[in-house]
Design an enzyme around this catalytic site. Structure first.
Site, short mmCIF file in Angstrom:
data_model
loop_
_atom_site.label_atom_id
_atom_site.label_comp_id
_atom_site.label_asym_id
_atom_site.label_seq_id
_atom_site.Cartn_x
_atom_site.Cartn_y
_atom_site.Cartn_z
CE LYS A 1 -36.91 4.46 24.18
NZ LYS A 1 -36.07 3.49 23.50
NE ARG B 1 -41.23 0.90 20.62
CZ ARG B 1 -40.77 0.71 21.85
NH1 ARG B 1 -41.41 1.24 22.87
NH2 ARG B 1 -39.69 0.01 22.06
NE ARG C 1 -31.68 -3.37 27.53
CZ ARG C 1 -32.45 -2.52 26.85
NH1 ARG C 1 -32.43 -1.24 27.13
NH2 ARG C 1 -33.23 -2.96 25.90
NE ARG D 1 -36.44 -5.65 27.45
CZ ARG D 1 -36.74 -4.45 26.97
NH1 ARG D 1 -36.47 -3.37 27.66
NH2 ARG D 1 -37.31 -4.33 25.80
NE ARG E 1 -36.83 -4.58 21.50
CZ ARG E 1 -35.99 -4.42 22.52
NH1 ARG E 1 -35.02 -5.30 22.74
NH2 ARG E 1 -36.11 -3.40 23.32
P1 AMP Z 1 -39.34 -1.30 25.33
O1 AMP Z 1 -39.19 -1.76 26.73
O2 AMP Z 1 -39.75 0.16 25.22
O3 AMP Z 1 -38.16 -1.62 24.45
O4 AMP Z 1 -40.60 -2.12 24.72
C1 AMP Z 1 -40.57 -3.52 24.61
C2 AMP Z 1 -41.58 -3.97 23.58
O5 AMP Z 1 -42.90 -3.60 23.99
C3 AMP Z 1 -41.43 -3.36 22.19
O6 AMP Z 1 -40.46 -4.04 21.41
C4 AMP Z 1 -42.85 -3.50 21.64
O7 AMP Z 1 -43.12 -4.83 21.25
C5 AMP Z 1 -43.69 -3.21 22.87
N1 AMP Z 1 -43.99 -1.76 22.99
C6 AMP Z 1 -43.60 -0.93 23.99
N2 AMP Z 1 -44.06 0.31 23.79
C7 AMP Z 1 -44.77 0.27 22.63
C8 AMP Z 1 -45.46 1.26 21.87
N3 AMP Z 1 -45.53 2.54 22.27
N4 AMP Z 1 -46.08 0.85 20.72
C9 AMP Z 1 -46.03 -0.43 20.32
N5 AMP Z 1 -45.37 -1.40 20.97
C10 AMP Z 1 -44.73 -1.06 22.12
#
Ligand code: AMP
Length: 221
Positions: free
Chosen positions: A19, A94, A133, A159, A170
């Site tokens: 994404k 999400r 990554r 990360r 996740r």
């Molecule tokens: P990402 O970079 O999109 O993988 O997001 C990293 C982390 O941020 C996720 O594992 C969640 O803990 C939190 N997070 C990001 N976006 C959301 C969302 N829309 N709703 C809830 N938690 C989020």
């Protein structure tokens, strides 16, 4: 789809499905901002804000930050002028509650969500992608140690939530909660799904196809 009013595009897909990478490419190609809640939350954690303190431990454990927190962030961001004609949402919504809140945020505005684009990748590939990554500390550019290694001299970081155990949590959260958005957007008639396996260029061409963007040119979109 015209460049002046591209509309909103939601990128749906599990962690490490591509994404962020495809979203950055699309944002650049279409001249619209990419809004990534994960990036916004990581900035808040790095800055040590109240929000960052609340979100940091949840993110480190692989769980989801409460709906009202991310809905507030996205509501504020979408009110900025650069998002008036279109935007890419990466990592939001999400949950179904977030998707419904997004509909309320956009109600009465000229811009609407045109497509929810699901990027599909089998789970075993996702774990490898996430654990290998790396992100350029300065530009945010995403690399993969095996398939797309960072050039020499570029400072990259791994990360914290890309460690195998957290990635699995996740992925569980995606399967248990977020995957419900696939039938949600299918019902509203805006879902498109693409195969997210293969090279960046292969996936890009499928993404362009699904969005009706002609590959290569910028004027025929
Ligand atoms: P990402 O970079 O999109 O993988 O997001 C990293 C982390 O941020 C996720 O594992 C969640 O803990 C939190 N997070 C990001 N976006 C959301 C969302 N829309 N709703 C809830 N938690 C989020």
């Amino acid at each position: 789809m015209t460049k002046s009013n591209v509309g909103g595009i939601i990128l749906l897909g599990p962690p490490a499905s591509g994404k962020g990478t495809q979203g950055a490419m699309l944002a650049e190609h279409l001249g619209i901002p990419k809004i990534a809640t994960g990036d916004m939350l990581r900035s808040a954690v790095a800055a040590g804000t109240e929000l960052g303190k609340k979100a940091g431990s949840i993110m480190a454990s692989g769980g989801l930050v409460p709906d009202e927190v991310v809905i507030g962030l996205v509501g504020e961001r979408l009110a900025e002028s650069d998002a008036a004609g279109g935007f890419i949402l990466d990592g939001f919504p999400r949950t179904v509650a977030q998707a419904q809140a997004l509909q309320s945020i956009l109600a009465g505005r000229d811009v609407k969500i045109e497509t929810a684009l699901e990027i599909r990748v089998p789970r075993e590939l996702l774990v490898e992608r996430a654990t290998l990554r790396r992100t350029d500390v300065r530009s945010g550019q995403i690399y993969h140690l095996k398939y797309n290694p960072p050039p020499e001299g570029v400072e990259v970081e791994h990360r914290k939530d890309d460690q195998e155990e957290t990635v699995n949590r996740r992925l569980d959260a995606y399967e248990a909660v977020t995957s419900a958005l696939v039938p949600f957007y299918e019902e509203t008639g805006i879902l498109q799904s693409v195969d997210g396996t293969g090279s960046f260029a292969e996936v890009k061409s499928r993404v362009f196809g699904a969005l009706g963007i002609s590959d290569g040119g910028t004027d025929a979109i």
